[in-house]
Design a protein around this motif. Structure first.
Motif, mmCIF file in Angstrom:
data_model
loop_
_atom_site.group_PDB
_atom_site.id
_atom_site.type_symbol
_atom_site.label_atom_id
_atom_site.label_comp_id
_atom_site.label_asym_id
_atom_site.label_seq_id
_atom_site.Cartn_x
_atom_site.Cartn_y
_atom_site.Cartn_z
ATOM 1 N N TYR A 139 1.084 -1.174 0.075
ATOM 2 C CA TYR A 139 -0.085 0.078 -0.052
ATOM 3 C C TYR A 139 0.976 1.258 0.002
ATOM 4 O O TYR A 139 1.455 1.365 1.008
ATOM 5 C CB TYR A 139 -0.848 -0.054 1.308
ATOM 6 C CG TYR A 139 -1.698 1.125 1.733
ATOM 7 C CD1 TYR A 139 -1.864 2.642 1.004
ATOM 8 C CD2 TYR A 139 -2.488 1.200 2.611
ATOM 9 C CE1 TYR A 139 -2.481 3.388 1.189
ATOM 10 C CE2 TYR A 139 -3.419 2.339 3.110
ATOM 11 C CZ TYR A 139 -3.351 3.320 2.219
ATOM 12 O OH TYR A 139 -3.965 4.342 2.638
ATOM 13 N N TYR A 184 -2.813 -1.428 -3.697
ATOM 14 C CA TYR A 184 -3.279 -0.249 -2.833
ATOM 15 C C TYR A 184 -2.459 1.051 -3.364
ATOM 16 O O TYR A 184 -1.025 0.889 -3.017
ATOM 17 C CB TYR A 184 -3.471 -0.638 -1.438
ATOM 18 C CG TYR A 184 -4.235 -1.729 -1.374
ATOM 19 C CD1 TYR A 184 -5.436 -1.834 -1.562
ATOM 20 C CD2 TYR A 184 -3.667 -3.170 -1.107
ATOM 21 C CE1 TYR A 184 -6.129 -2.975 -1.131
ATOM 22 C CE2 TYR A 184 -4.329 -3.932 -0.829
ATOM 23 C CZ TYR A 184 -5.536 -4.409 -0.969
ATOM 24 O OH TYR A 184 -6.137 -5.479 -0.790
ATOM 25 N N GLU A 223 -6.205 -0.197 -5.911
ATOM 26 C CA GLU A 223 -7.437 0.768 -5.403
ATOM 27 C C GLU A 223 -6.917 2.082 -5.013
ATOM 28 O O GLU A 223 -5.850 2.143 -4.478
ATOM 29 C CB GLU A 223 -7.809 -0.121 -4.052
ATOM 30 C CG GLU A 223 -8.743 -1.377 -4.194
ATOM 31 C CD GLU A 223 -9.260 -1.771 -2.871
ATOM 32 O OE1 GLU A 223 -9.121 -1.114 -1.836
ATOM 33 O OE2 GLU A 223 -9.521 -3.061 -2.896
#
Ligand code: AHR
Length: 507
Positions: A139, A184, A223
């Motif tokens: 992420y 992410y 995402e």
């Protein structure tokens, strides 16, 4: 006035509370996304340098520069996802500083955390390889505060492109042939504060603009996680969701547990019972925050497409005397283990909307899993809770019905007992039982509706002192021990010591 010894003796002889629990195995809920067990690693103090990364030439045993002891400990936790490079640091980070030969990378000042030199020896390659090494998803938090959409866009291309573009070729020359997976990507961090001091109306527009340029191949498109609210700033959520919900896959929330006030937080060890109680009370506030932010999200996203990612949470105490206050180093005690267990239980209950969290932080910073000092490493009580709770990752939530008595101390009152249950991916039932009362045991009699309980085994995390913790000299002062529950017909009787966390495995 009663003597301390007298009070302790009274506490020890206090009659345990009795609680009846029903686990509704016949009413399974949603999956507890394993990402709820995520971690946060920032360029802050010894969070990265010294904690994770020591460099290939270090005398500390390492693999390509990553500490072997820390990597092995993290693998035990099955860390699902790691957020990097900040935090506040993310909005002063320029990714091009952290690629190419390490001896030619620029040295900057980490202006936000301690004003120390940042030699950029841990950059994009080092982070993404580290995530692969421990088996976690990456992420990456992008820079909105002092960056541009172009810089963000090029970073994503550098990481994900499999073409012969100049940036992809640069990545190859720097040693990485194939793109990394990038599941992410965060757009900004605390944009209401260190990330730019923006108003929500302004950030909503900024967010819409920046996210437009996160362009990646279809099969490796991250995402988009929008920088979200601070604690109970519901207006921020209202504005962001109403203006930008369709442009995000997730929306973040930050909440830290502080025993006192920000100006006078309280110590990480040697605290009075008053602060045990206030800390746990404040940790439980997470339930209210998640509930209220989720309710706003429900209005704009009734199908729950957008995840609420609590990508910073945990305890935050006063700086430790003698240490750089900008390094946020703190000890980690049995109290932190309770905060971890209670918070995870809240996230389990909200698993429909809360599909990722990241505890702050992984190593040597705030509510850390691991503390290191030169070649030494110690696992904290929080680490042990995360390890005991591994079976909850991707398990199916099972509602637990019980009525807890209150634990009250001075002005503070909280439920003494907490229960969280799930059906693991291995088909077994896992029941986490928490007794938050530091003075009184609890007898929990549990029946399971809709399933027959077979063999039961368990582990317990407890100690004599509220501030029991592990040090480099006594690394095993707090660690899980075997726990025996009794069977009474189809019921399971668990005798919880004061201030304990238990996880039962039911075959
Ligand atoms: O985790 C420490 C800091 O807390 C982060 O950098 C920031 O996002 C938050 O305020």
């Amino acid at each position: 006035m009663a003597s301390l010894v007298g009070m302790q003796a009274a506490a020890q002889s206090a009659k345990p509370v009795e609680v009846a629990v029903t686990i509704r195995a016949d009413q399974p809920g949603v999956k507890i996304n394993r990402n709820i067990y995520g971690q946060f690693a920032e360029h802050l103090g010894y969070g990265i340098y010294g904690g994770v990364w020591v460099g290939e030439d270090s005398k500390i045993p390492n693999t390509r520069g990553y500490r072997n002891d820390v990597v092995a400990a993290l693998k035990q936790l099955k860390v699902p996802v790691v957020r990097w490079p900040g935090g506040c640091f993310a909005d002063e980070y320029h990714w091009r500083d952290g690629i190419g030969p390490r001896d030619r990378r620029p040295v900057k000042i980490n202006t936000i955390w301690g004003g120390v030199e940042e030699d950029n020896s841990f950059g994009t390659h080092e982070f993404l390889d580290f995530a692969e090494l421990i088996g976690a998803d990456a992420y990456v938090a992008g820079n909105v505060g002092s960056g541009t959409p172009q810089e963000m866009s090029e970073w994503v291309e550098y990481i994900t492109s499999d073409t012969k573009s100049t940036l992809a070729e640069m990545r190859r020359r720097n040693g990485r042939e194939k793109p990394w997976r990038l599941p992410y990507f965060g757009v900004g961090n605390e944009t209401w504060g260190c990330g730019g001091n923006m108003r929500p109306e302004y950030f909503a527009d900024q967010y819409r603009q920046f996210q437009t340029f996160i362009r990646a191949p279809r099969d490796n498109r991250p995402e988009r996680i929008a920088s979200g609210a601070n604690v109970d700033d519901y207006y921020w959520t209202e504005v962001m969701l109403s203006q930008a919900a369709r442009h995000m896959e997730a929306y973040s929330l930050h909440y830290y547990t502080v025993p006192g006030r920000w100006e006078d937080k309280g110590k990480s060890t040697g605290f009075p019972e008053d602060q045990w109680a206030s800390t746990l009370k404040n940790a439980l506030r997470m339930d209210e925050l998640v509930t209220k932010h989720s309710a706003i999200m429900d209005r704009y996203d009734p199908g729950k497409r957008v995840g609420l990612y609590v990508d910073e949470w945990g305890t935050w105490y006063d700086p430790e005397p003698g240490r750089n206050p900008g390094f946020l180093w703190q000890q980690n005690t049995l109290r932190d283990a309770q905060v971890a267990a209670l918070s995870l239980s809240i996230f389990h209950r909200h698993a429909e909307r809360v599909r990722m969290t990241a505890i702050a932080q992984m190593v040597n910073v705030l509510q850390a899993m691991i503390l290191t000092e030169e070649e030494k490493m110690v696992l904290t009580p929080t680490y042990h809770v995360f390890e005991m709770y591994v079976p909850f990752q991707d398990a199916t939530f099972l509602p637990a019905e019980f009525k807890s008595p209150q634990y009250t101390h001075g002005d503070w009152s909280i439920p003494a007992v907490d229960v969280s249950a799930a059906k693991g991916t291995d088909g077994r039932l896992y029941v986490a039982l928490v007794n938050s009362d530091p003075n009184r045991g609890a007898v929990l009699t549990t029946k399971i509706a809709g399933a027959t309980a077979g063999k039961v085994s368990g582990r317990v995390l407890t100690a004599n002192a509220m501030d029991a913790h592990n040090t480099f000299d006594r690394p095993n002062a707090v660690k899980p021990a075997e726990f025996k529950a009794q069977r009474k017909g189809d019921q399971i009787v668990a005798n919880l010591p004061p201030k304990s966390v238990v996880v039962l495995t039911v075959e």
